[in-house]
Write an enzyme that holds these catalytic residues in place. Sequence first.
Site, PDB file in Angstrom:
ATOM      1  N   SER A   1       1.018  -1.189   0.043  1.00 38.96           N
ATOM      2  CA  SER A   1       0.161   0.112  -0.026  1.00 38.96           C
ATOM      3  C   SER A   1       0.944   1.282  -0.169  1.00 38.96           C
ATOM      4  CB  SER A   1      -0.802   0.047   1.141  1.00 38.96           C
ATOM      5  OG  SER A   1      -2.050   0.888   1.101  1.00 38.96           O
TER       6      SER A   1
ATOM      7  N   ARG B   1     -11.800   6.676   9.501  1.00 37.67           N
ATOM      8  CA  ARG B   1     -11.155   5.472   9.628  1.00 37.67           C
ATOM      9  C   ARG B   1     -12.146   4.452   9.254  1.00 37.67           C
ATOM     10  NH1 ARG B   1      -6.937   1.949   9.356  1.00 37.67           N
ATOM     11  NH2 ARG B   1      -7.157   0.211  10.643  1.00 37.67           N
TER      12      ARG B   1
ATOM     13  N   ASP C   1      -8.751  -6.983  -4.427  1.00 32.26           N
ATOM     14  CA  ASP C   1      -8.390  -5.470  -4.171  1.00 32.26           C
ATOM     15  C   ASP C   1      -8.791  -4.569  -4.845  1.00 32.26           C
ATOM     16  OD1 ASP C   1      -6.886  -3.054  -3.316  1.00 32.26           O
ATOM     17  OD2 ASP C   1      -4.998  -4.031  -3.216  1.00 32.26           O
TER      18      ASP C   1
ATOM     19  N   HIS D   1      -8.059  -5.449  -0.111  1.00 28.52           N
ATOM     20  CA  HIS D   1      -6.470  -4.888  -0.150  1.00 28.52           C
ATOM     21  C   HIS D   1      -5.882  -5.357   1.258  1.00 28.52           C
ATOM     22  CE1 HIS D   1      -3.552  -1.774  -0.470  1.00 28.52           C
ATOM     23  NE2 HIS D   1      -3.749  -1.214   0.497  1.00 28.52           N
ATOM     24  N   ASP D   2      -6.350  -5.372   2.375  1.00 26.55           N
ATOM     25  CA  ASP D   2      -5.652  -5.955   3.484  1.00 26.55           C
ATOM     26  C   ASP D   2      -5.321  -7.401   3.377  1.00 26.55           C
ATOM     27  OD1 ASP D   2      -5.758  -3.550   4.712  1.00 26.55           O
ATOM     28  OD2 ASP D   2      -6.996  -4.406   6.188  1.00 26.55           O
TER      29      ASP D   2
END
Length: 400
Positions: free
Chosen positions: A169, A239, A335, A368-369
């Site tokens: 990232s 967040r 992602d 993505h994580d």
Amino acid sequence: MMNVHPVKGPVATGGERPHEADHPTSLVASFGADQPLRLDCGVDLAPFQIAYQTYGTLNADKSNAILVCHALTMDQHIANVHPITGKPGGWLTLVGPGKPIDTDRYFVICSNVIGSCMGSTGPASTNPATGKVWGLDFPVITIPDMVRAQAMLVDRLGIDKLFCVVGGSMGGMQVLQWSVAYPERVFSAMPIACATRHSAQNIAFHELGRQAVMADPDWAHGRYVETGAHPHRGLAVARMAAHITYLSDAALHRKFGRRMQDRELPTFSFDADFQVESYLRYQGSSFVERFDANSYLYLTRAMDYFDIAADHHGVLAAAFRGTQTRFCVVSFTSDWLFPTPESRAIVHALNAGGARVSFAEVETDKGHDAFLLDEPEFIDIARAFLHSAATARGLDKAGR
């Protein structure tokens, strides 16, 4: 041989966050007025400090050093207990004894990026000229600024050439910048789930988060430390919005679906009826205990400004022309923050520049994580690439 270990300290609470900004539970490299960091905005930042952690042993010829570049809201505590949350390190799936980034074989460095809030100089730090927290008086920083600061740290450690630079990232952006700015200092590089520039969609998501922070009355135009009231509500919403982009529809469905939270029927209110609502609220509330709101503004802006091709007349391949660095580019099928076409663009530019590059697209529904999670295919890819690069570098299994 130099053996360096991470500093250990007591677990802190959220209220001690300003202490971490100036006096981190980490190793610290301080740079005086005679060693300024020239920023892209034209400001010379001095004095400043870099907080960092190290793991493993640096070999005699200093050829086994790996620099891990952390993502947006991570920090240097990738393989040790976090001093604020008390939780395990942020990248234990990849870093540690016997892991792909094997601390029994490699000397691993991870520094808190400039502009963050865990000990490297940033808006949460004290401005030596005023004795007050920098706040919005801190100059705007970029990904290249972060990398220049890291290069100064690597110099301070007496390391001429890094065996590998690894990151995902925002960390992957730093990896790419390292390979462009210091190609002679990077033997191998692993940019993961990233891009050579931020897309319009990602800039839009970041602007949403920044506006959420700045709309919180407690933000006080960035001077909230002086008022004693922190913009927790705005930062929590930022967040929550960002965290959705780190996941995938399939992952959310598998993890939560439409299941209720501690109830069988809806309350017909705006309470967190659904598990996914409760999860997002937890992500927001826990985040504000460990992260600074202004740092969030600065780091998201740094990602937005990132564009490697812009410094090479719009020709991305020109940035990598003639590089001798070995690359492994990794993307993940689910992602949607940095989708696979972004990674393919990196690979095409590297091929056009004559670089040695391998590419892997990992099949996963974790979004993505996935690069931070226990994803066996990705872990195997990282292990194989680093082992191959170590063989080419002449490092044995003990890192000698």
